[in-house]
Design a protein around this motif. Structure first.
Motif, PDB file in Angstrom:
ATOM      1  N   VAL A  65      19.187  -4.726  59.376  1.00  0.00           N
ATOM      2  CA  VAL A  65      18.066  -5.323  60.127  1.00  0.00           C
ATOM      3  C   VAL A  65      16.784  -4.532  59.864  1.00  0.00           C
ATOM      4  O   VAL A  65      15.704  -5.120  59.710  1.00  0.00           O
ATOM      5  N   SER A  88      13.108  -8.890  65.480  1.00  0.00           N
ATOM      6  CA  SER A  88      14.043  -7.759  65.423  1.00  0.00           C
ATOM      7  C   SER A  88      13.486  -6.541  66.144  1.00  0.00           C
ATOM      8  O   SER A  88      14.232  -5.796  66.787  1.00  0.00           O
ATOM      9  N   MET A  89      12.172  -6.336  66.092  1.00  0.00           N
ATOM     10  CA  MET A  89      11.575  -5.197  66.791  1.00  0.00           C
ATOM     11  C   MET A  89      11.609  -5.394  68.311  1.00  0.00           C
ATOM     12  O   MET A  89      11.767  -4.429  69.065  1.00  0.00           O
ATOM     13  N   SER A  97      13.401  -6.077  58.199  1.00  0.00           N
ATOM     14  CA  SER A  97      12.121  -5.961  58.908  1.00  0.00           C
ATOM     15  C   SER A  97      11.059  -5.311  58.031  1.00  0.00           C
ATOM     16  O   SER A  97       9.890  -5.733  58.036  1.00  0.00           O
ATOM     17  N   THR A 147      17.673   0.943  63.700  1.00  0.00           N
ATOM     18  CA  THR A 147      16.826  -0.133  63.173  1.00  0.00           C
ATOM     19  C   THR A 147      15.375   0.312  63.064  1.00  0.00           C
ATOM     20  O   THR A 147      14.722   0.132  62.028  1.00  0.00           O
ATOM     21  N   ARG A 148      14.857   0.905  64.128  1.00  0.00           N
ATOM     22  CA  ARG A 148      13.463   1.339  64.138  1.00  0.00           C
ATOM     23  C   ARG A 148      13.210   2.434  63.104  1.00  0.00           C
ATOM     24  O   ARG A 148      12.184   2.428  62.411  1.00  0.00           O
ATOM     25  N   ASP A 168      10.587  -9.901  61.501  1.00  0.00           N
ATOM     26  CA  ASP A 168      10.198  -8.523  61.818  1.00  0.00           C
ATOM     27  C   ASP A 168       9.872  -8.388  63.304  1.00  0.00           C
ATOM     28  O   ASP A 168      10.382  -7.485  63.983  1.00  0.00           O
ATOM     29  N   SER A 169       9.060  -9.285  63.811  1.00  0.00           N
ATOM     30  CA  SER A 169       8.672  -9.221  65.227  1.00  0.00           C
ATOM     31  C   SER A 169       9.881  -9.410  66.146  1.00  0.00           C
ATOM     32  O   SER A 169      10.055  -8.674  67.132  1.00  0.00           O
ATOM     33  N   ARG A 184      13.375   0.934  59.500  1.00  0.00           N
ATOM     34  CA  ARG A 184      12.157   0.165  59.212  1.00  0.00           C
ATOM     35  C   ARG A 184      10.989   1.089  58.875  1.00  0.00           C
ATOM     36  O   ARG A 184      10.306   0.895  57.851  1.00  0.00           O
ATOM     37  N   ARG A 217       9.944  -7.660  55.150  1.00  0.00           N
ATOM     38  CA  ARG A 217       9.228  -8.839  55.661  1.00  0.00           C
ATOM     39  C   ARG A 217       8.317  -8.437  56.820  1.00  0.00           C
ATOM     40  O   ARG A 217       8.353  -9.037  57.894  1.00  0.00           O
ATOM     41  N   GLN A 218       7.520  -7.420  56.580  1.00  0.00           N
ATOM     42  CA  GLN A 218       6.654  -6.884  57.628  1.00  0.00           C
ATOM     43  C   GLN A 218       5.697  -7.948  58.162  1.00  0.00           C
ATOM     44  O   GLN A 218       5.136  -8.748  57.408  1.00  0.00           O
TER      45      GLN A 218
END
Length: 308
Positions: A116, A132-133, A120, A189-190, A129-130, A193, A123-124
């Motif tokens: 993920v 998943s964040m 993200s 994830t964070r 991206d939004s 990314r 595909r910023q």
């Protein structure tokens, strides 16, 4: 490398001494009398005073602490006040349950968090991206005990698909493992990314794309490999945290692990069990961090030269 490992293991000694002193101090300040706990509430006062003298509870604080350290050095961590068994025997009997939970939890978090995070980063600012964040933020923000209770209410009470607690086959692993894995997956994830975004902007990534290298190869071979160091750090910290910090999850699901043993021991002022459990978990966490540092050298050969 061998000198580095030995030096790190030697540094573990003051860490364990500091942890033991802190926990010993806290347990000595908490209300309750271990002698009365062993003999029972209705025990005569004379018997309690005699047992306190035999256990050395009337000695000064530092005398009690260094006596405990002296015995611990030769492997004697005492016996539980409530069960009478050797405390490390109880810890070792429960640690496999905690280890199974932590391993499955970290596998879930890595399998979710890294893919993920890569998606993200590549595909910023897209919807993916939004979305998943937002999910990652929710995962980080949710208290573990609340998530555990919600999963029990949904899958155990209402749907009746999974057991609500205890250790009874593979099904009983699902809910506690997911509860542990969700928070760690959000953090991984964070980190994935942010690390990938930093690497993707480097010149060698632009050069690889300019040469016509397939995007999948650019991301998986060039970008991800160079972004792994901070990801490995977070995964290692999360795994160590799951080993030592699954206290709430084990309590919610009545899981027979070290965390639950420690909570029960704190409630009963079972000082030898609490001390041994905390020292054991601190040593485990330190060893996990050491293994992560060693893994750096195999991921990035440039780091190996620093391990002298």
């Amino acid at each position: 490398m061998h000198k580095y490992v030995l030096r790190r293991l030697l540094l573990l000694i003051p860490v364990l001494l500091g942890v033991s002193l802190l926990v010993f101090t806290i347990m000595s300040l908490t209300p309750g009398d271990p002698a009365q706990l062993i003999l029972g509430e209705n025990a005569p006062k004379e018997a309690i005073l005699k047992l306190r003298e035999e256990m050395g509870l009337n000695d000064p604080f530092l005398v009690q602490y260094f006596r405990y350290v002296g015995k611990a050095v030769v492997g004697d961590f005492g016996r539980s006040y409530t069960t009478g068994r050797e405390v490390f025997g109880e810890i070792f009997s429960r640690f496999p349950n905690t280890l199974i939970l932590a391993v499955i939890g970290i596998i879930i978090s890595v399998c979710i968090g890294i893919p993920v995070g890569i998606i993200s980063a590549t595909r910023q600012y897209s919807f993916l991206d939004s979305f998943s964040m937002i999910l990652a933020l929710l995962g980080v923000s949710m208290p573990v005990f609340w998530l555990g209770l919600m999963l029990i209410l949904t899958f155990s009470v209402k749907l009746g698909l999974l057991p609500s607690g205890g250790f009874d086959g593979l099904k009983s692993l699902i809910l506690p493992s997911v509860t542990l894995g969700v928070g760690s997956a959000a953090i991984i994830t964070r980190m994935t990314r942010s690390s990938m975004l930093e690497v993707i902007r480097q010149d060698y990534i632009r050069t690889a794309r300019a040469k016509g290298v397939a995007e999948k190869v650019v991301i998986n071979k060039h970008a991800l490999k160079n972004a792994l160091i901070p990801i490995i750090t977070v995964v290692g910290l999360q795994f160590g945290g799951l080993l030592g910090g699954a206290v709430l999850t084990e309590s919610v699901y009545s899981w027979p692990g070290v965390g639950r043993l420690m909570v029960d021991a704190i409630r009963q002022k079972d000082t030898p069990t609490v001390l041994a459990a905390v020292i054991f978990l601190a040593a485990t966490f330190s060893v996990v961090n050491l293994l992560v540092d060693i893994l750096y050298a195999y991921v990035d050969p440039r780091i190996k030269s620093q391990y002298k």
